[in-house]
Structures are given as structure tokens and as C-alpha cells.
Design a protein around this motif. Structure first.
Motif, mmCIF file in Angstrom:
data_model
loop_
_atom_site.group_PDB
_atom_site.id
_atom_site.type_symbol
_atom_site.label_atom_id
_atom_site.label_comp_id
_atom_site.label_asym_id
_atom_site.label_seq_id
_atom_site.Cartn_x
_atom_site.Cartn_y
_atom_site.Cartn_z
ATOM 1 N N HIS A 1 0.973 -1.194 0.072
ATOM 2 C CA HIS A 1 -0.081 -0.031 0.087
ATOM 3 C C HIS A 1 0.905 1.359 0.092
ATOM 4 C CE1 HIS A 1 1.031 -0.134 4.305
ATOM 5 N NE2 HIS A 1 0.774 1.208 4.544
ATOM 6 N N ARG A 2 1.963 1.236 0.716
ATOM 7 C CA ARG A 2 2.905 2.297 0.499
ATOM 8 C C ARG A 2 3.203 2.786 -0.858
ATOM 9 N NH1 ARG A 2 7.875 0.282 4.267
ATOM 10 N NH2 ARG A 2 7.583 -1.296 2.915
ATOM 11 N N PHE A 3 3.528 1.753 -1.714
ATOM 12 C CA PHE A 3 4.219 1.778 -3.029
ATOM 13 C C PHE A 3 2.988 2.505 -3.816
ATOM 14 C CE2 PHE A 3 5.974 1.539 -7.179
ATOM 15 C CZ PHE A 3 7.184 1.166 -7.142
ATOM 16 N N GLN A 4 1.661 2.012 -3.472
ATOM 17 C CA GLN A 4 0.719 2.465 -4.217
ATOM 18 C C GLN A 4 0.469 3.887 -4.022
ATOM 19 O OE1 GLN A 4 -2.121 -0.333 -3.194
ATOM 20 N NE2 GLN A 4 -1.408 -1.997 -4.361
ATOM 21 N N ILE A 5 0.408 4.194 -2.823
ATOM 22 C CA ILE A 5 0.239 5.640 -2.407
ATOM 23 C C ILE A 5 1.164 6.612 -2.979
ATOM 24 C CG2 ILE A 5 0.566 7.391 -0.391
ATOM 25 C CD1 ILE A 5 -0.733 5.312 1.456
ATOM 26 N N VAL A 6 2.667 6.014 -3.270
ATOM 27 C CA VAL A 6 3.739 6.997 -3.889
ATOM 28 C C VAL A 6 3.350 7.149 -5.131
ATOM 29 C CG1 VAL A 6 6.055 7.004 -4.359
ATOM 30 C CG2 VAL A 6 5.363 6.444 -1.847
ATOM 31 N N GLU A 7 2.962 5.872 -5.878
ATOM 32 C CA GLU A 7 2.657 5.979 -7.283
ATOM 33 C C GLU A 7 1.393 7.172 -7.482
ATOM 34 O OE1 GLU A 7 2.172 1.862 -8.247
ATOM 35 O OE2 GLU A 7 3.583 2.017 -9.558
ATOM 36 N N HIS A 8 0.407 6.885 -6.621
ATOM 37 C CA HIS A 8 -0.622 8.002 -6.564
ATOM 38 C C HIS A 8 -0.008 9.390 -6.697
ATOM 39 C CE1 HIS A 8 -4.731 9.345 -6.278
ATOM 40 N NE2 HIS A 8 -4.346 10.389 -5.261
ATOM 41 N N CYS A 9 0.677 9.523 -5.636
ATOM 42 C CA CYS A 9 1.025 11.049 -5.618
ATOM 43 C C CYS A 9 2.171 11.521 -6.717
ATOM 44 C CB CYS A 9 2.138 10.984 -4.263
ATOM 45 S SG CYS A 9 1.321 10.782 -2.864
ATOM 46 N N GLU B 1 2.968 14.407 -11.714
ATOM 47 C CA GLU B 1 3.029 14.597 -13.303
ATOM 48 C C GLU B 1 2.080 15.649 -13.978
ATOM 49 O OE1 GLU B 1 5.431 13.667 -15.301
ATOM 50 O OE2 GLU B 1 6.853 12.759 -13.960
ATOM 51 N N SER B 2 0.932 15.338 -13.373
ATOM 52 C CA SER B 2 -0.387 16.112 -13.933
ATOM 53 C C SER B 2 -0.356 17.321 -13.736
ATOM 54 C CB SER B 2 -1.590 15.487 -13.577
ATOM 55 O OG SER B 2 -1.792 15.427 -12.286
ATOM 56 N N LEU B 3 0.547 18.007 -12.615
ATOM 57 C CA LEU B 3 0.746 19.472 -12.202
ATOM 58 C C LEU B 3 -0.471 19.659 -11.448
ATOM 59 C CD1 LEU B 3 2.566 21.179 -15.138
ATOM 60 C CD2 LEU B 3 3.299 20.519 -12.658
ATOM 61 N N GLN B 4 -1.355 18.838 -10.950
ATOM 62 C CA GLN B 4 -2.652 19.009 -10.252
ATOM 63 C C GLN B 4 -2.115 19.471 -8.507
ATOM 64 O OE1 GLN B 4 -5.745 16.103 -9.990
ATOM 65 N NE2 GLN B 4 -5.004 15.013 -11.902
ATOM 66 N N LEU B 5 -1.054 19.290 -8.192
ATOM 67 C CA LEU B 5 -0.332 19.838 -6.954
ATOM 68 C C LEU B 5 1.115 20.163 -7.183
ATOM 69 C CD1 LEU B 5 -1.012 16.350 -5.175
ATOM 70 C CD2 LEU B 5 -2.351 18.348 -5.030
ATOM 71 N N ARG B 6 1.105 21.527 -7.299
ATOM 72 C CA ARG B 6 2.321 22.251 -7.629
ATOM 73 C C ARG B 6 2.949 22.934 -6.431
ATOM 74 N NH1 ARG B 6 -1.233 25.524 -12.033
ATOM 75 N NH2 ARG B 6 -2.650 25.576 -10.227
ATOM 76 N N ASN B 7 2.480 23.157 -5.419
ATOM 77 C CA ASN B 7 2.988 23.761 -4.321
ATOM 78 C C ASN B 7 2.846 23.349 -3.001
ATOM 79 O OD1 ASN B 7 0.518 24.542 -3.488
ATOM 80 N ND2 ASN B 7 0.622 26.360 -4.929
ATOM 81 N N GLU B 8 3.346 23.800 -1.953
ATOM 82 C CA GLU B 8 3.224 23.287 -0.499
ATOM 83 C C GLU B 8 1.859 22.993 0.061
ATOM 84 O OE1 GLU B 8 5.725 22.230 1.692
ATOM 85 O OE2 GLU B 8 7.178 22.741 0.384
ATOM 86 N N LYS B 9 0.729 23.871 -0.466
ATOM 87 C CA LYS B 9 -0.680 23.862 0.036
ATOM 88 C C LYS B 9 -1.080 22.647 -0.953
ATOM 89 C CE LYS B 9 -1.460 28.837 0.791
ATOM 90 N NZ LYS B 9 -2.210 29.906 0.476
ATOM 91 N N LEU C 1 0.295 19.807 -1.711
ATOM 92 C CA LEU C 1 1.047 18.733 -0.906
ATOM 93 C C LEU C 1 0.103 18.570 0.255
ATOM 94 C CD1 LEU C 1 3.027 16.334 -1.426
ATOM 95 C CD2 LEU C 1 4.818 17.988 -0.300
ATOM 96 N N GLN C 2 0.096 19.585 1.281
ATOM 97 C CA GLN C 2 -1.092 19.466 2.301
ATOM 98 C C GLN C 2 -2.174 18.771 2.029
ATOM 99 O OE1 GLN C 2 -0.795 23.246 4.098
ATOM 100 N NE2 GLN C 2 1.592 23.192 4.179
ATOM 101 N N HIS C 3 -2.927 19.402 0.935
ATOM 102 C CA HIS C 3 -4.124 18.891 0.409
ATOM 103 C C HIS C 3 -4.067 17.359 0.141
ATOM 104 C CE1 HIS C 3 -8.027 18.706 -1.429
ATOM 105 N NE2 HIS C 3 -7.650 18.092 -2.398
ATOM 106 N N LEU C 4 -3.002 16.916 -0.507
ATOM 107 C CA LEU C 4 -3.027 15.693 -1.030
ATOM 108 C C LEU C 4 -2.727 14.624 0.365
ATOM 109 C CD1 LEU C 4 -2.442 13.576 -3.116
ATOM 110 C CD2 LEU C 4 -0.019 13.941 -2.989
ATOM 111 N N CYS C 5 -2.089 15.178 1.444
ATOM 112 C CA CYS C 5 -1.945 14.143 2.589
ATOM 113 C C CYS C 5 -3.402 13.968 2.933
ATOM 114 C CB CYS C 5 -1.221 15.028 3.438
ATOM 115 S SG CYS C 5 0.710 14.853 3.256
ATOM 116 N N GLY C 6 -4.070 15.389 3.210
ATOM 117 C CA GLY C 6 -5.517 14.966 3.762
ATOM 118 C C GLY C 6 -6.221 14.162 2.875
ATOM 119 N N THR D 1 -0.404 11.780 7.540
ATOM 120 C CA THR D 1 0.337 12.691 7.773
ATOM 121 C C THR D 1 1.488 12.901 6.872
ATOM 122 O OG1 THR D 1 1.944 11.497 9.221
ATOM 123 C CG2 THR D 1 -0.261 12.341 10.046
ATOM 124 N N TYR D 2 2.077 14.068 6.691
ATOM 125 C CA TYR D 2 3.113 14.311 5.941
ATOM 126 C C TYR D 2 4.260 13.552 6.351
ATOM 127 C CZ TYR D 2 6.880 16.075 3.236
ATOM 128 O OH TYR D 2 8.150 16.342 2.504
#
Length: 272
Positions: free
Chosen positions: A172-180, A185-193, A195-200, A205-206
């Protein structure tokens, strides 16, 4: 003497690379295959590799002078025969002499550690002799005697397919990393905010996400995000110049982009 190596993007024309993509069954393992063929060249070719989480299986099919220098510390890598080249945390400049024929397998992030049972930390900015890792010690000889690039791609598809069938399923850890990584790559997440949203959204947790990244791909989520967006931004900058929209890549201004270029490669965007 000033380093004149340049970054080459996959979709560029006029470069000395041949590129081919793996069979569908191997898309989770291999990003693509490529070959540097300077059989008819009269001058050396210098290429700068950007920091990345991918790893390379490199096969030197024809003896020729080859050097690769870590741009951060000046460490010189000497390629002899088949080598596993680990993921880079800083750019690397490689020079290939006329007559060079080299074939590469570009593995997706984390796949080399799984394939060869190596801790990712041991692969970082490193090289390892491939024959002692690869379960097909004859592959290098087969690639050298193959009838051209397409035949080499076929041989690798067959060899890797056999190895893939013996690998354990991703946890499951590798699957989460692949998802991130797909999000980066899609640039849906481009900054610190982002990344925080992704963790949520993943209910982690980060700190947990950081452990997952380090144990599977060898870098932190922030560094992975940084390298992905920088490569995409540099490619856009290459085509649009100073008119490219740095905000689209999570940069506050052009100097923010230039600062990342200097930190990751030691060069300004214009020099890349």
C-alpha cells in the motif's frame, strides 16, 4: 572550461537519441528505452541529465570514451560494461565520444529497488555493476549482437517480462507513492499547499508520506514534487522563453524558477 552540456527532452527533434516505449505489460516498470548511437558522428555529444527519481540500466555496446560528472560535487563516473545508474538528486553531465553505441532502460521511480532488492538510499547518485544484479547475465552480449534498436527493445521486453512475473505485488505504501507521483506529473499539485491537501485526501500525515517516499523511491515528497515541476517548467520555458507562465508550475515569479534551476543543476534556465 565551461560545461556546454544541454538537457534533451524526449519530444525534441534533431537529437541523437532513439526512443521506444515498452509493451503494455511493462508500463508499470519501464518508462522507456533509449539508445545513443554516434557511429557516424565526428564530434562528441554532451547531455545533461536532470535530477529525477528514475534509474537507468546502461549497456555499453561498443567501446568508446564515456564520462559522466556530478555537477554538484564533480565526482566522475566511469562506465564499464553494464551498470545500474541510480536516481539523481543533482544534475549530471555526460559526454559521449564518436563511435559510441549505448542502450538504456529507464525504470520508473522505485522499480530498481524492487527489481534488484536494493535499498533506495544505496542507489542515490550511485552506480552498481549490473551483471551481479541482473538475472540474465547474457543480456548485454545479446543486445550487442542484436539486429538494431528494435531488436534490442524486443530482447529487453522479453527479459523484463520474465523478471516481472517473479516480483511481489506492490504494497500500500508503494501504491500511495505512485498515486502522488501521478498527481505531480499532471501538475494538479504544484506547491506546498497542494501537498498538504494531498495528505489530507489520502488520510496520511506528511511524516508518514515522507517515510513512504524514502523507503520506496529514496527522496522526500517535496523533493519529488520539486524535480517534476522543474522539468515541466524548463520544457515550457525552452519553447516560450521568458513569456512562459511560471504560475502554472507553482512558482511565485521567474526568479523562483531560476532559483530552483540553480539549486538542482548549478545553471541558469538559459544555460540548460
Amino acid at each position: 572550461m565551461r560545461n556546454t552540456s544541454k538537457v534533451i527532452f524526449e519530444n525534441e527533434k534533431g537529437h541523437p537519441l532513439r526512443i521506444a516505449y515498452p509493451s503494455p505489460a511493462l508500463c508499470s516498470l519501464v518508462e522507456y528505452y533509449f539508445e545513443i548511437d554516434l557511429s557516424t558522428a565526428t564530434a562528441s555529444q554532451s547531455i545533461k541529465g536532470l535530477p529525477a527519481m528514475t534509474t537507468l540500466l546502461a549497456f555499453q555496446l561498443r567501446p568508446a570514451a564515456w564520462t559522466s560528472v556530478n555537477d554538484a560535487n564533480g565526482k566522475v563516473l566511469l562506465l564499464q560494461h553494464a551498470q545500474l545508474l541510480g536516481h539523481l538528486t543533482h544534475s549530471c553531465s555526460s559526454t559521449y565520444a564518436p563511435g559510441t553505441l549505448m542502450f538504456f532502460i529507464k525504470l520508473k521511480p522505485g522499480c530498481a529497488a524492487t527489481l534488484f532488492r536494493c535499498p533506495p538510499a544505496e542507489l542515490e547518485n550511485n552506480q552498481l555493476p549490473l551483471p551481479c544484479l541482473f538475472k540474465n547475465p547474457d543480456l548485454e552480449e545479446q543486445l550487442g549482437s542484436a539486429d538494431g534498436f528494435a531488436d534490442r527493445v524486443r530482447l529487453c521486453n522479453e527479459a523484463l517480462q520474465r523478471m516481472l512475473s517473479q516480483l511481489p505485488g506492490n504494497d500500500h505504501r508503494f501504491q500511495i507513492v505512485e498515486h502522488c507521483l501521478r498527481k505531480f506529473e499532471s501538475l494538479q499539485l504544484r506547491n506546498e499547499k497542494g501537498l498538504q491537501h494531498l495528505c489530507g485526501s489520502l488520510h496520511v500525515t506528511y511524516a508518514s508520506l515522507r517515510r513512504y517516499f524514502l523507503s520506496t523511491v529514496g527522496v522526500t515528497p517535496r523533493f519529488a514534487q520539486k524535480t517534476v515541476r522543474f522539468k515541466k517548467a524548463l520544457q515550457e520555458y525552452r519553447s516560450r522563453g521568458y513569456n512562459f507562465y511560471y504560475e502554472d508550475f507553482g512558482y511565485t515569479d521567474f526568479s523562483h524558477f531560476a532559483k530552483d534551476a540553480k539549486a538542482l543543476t548549478g545553471c541558469s534556465p538559459l544555460e540548460l
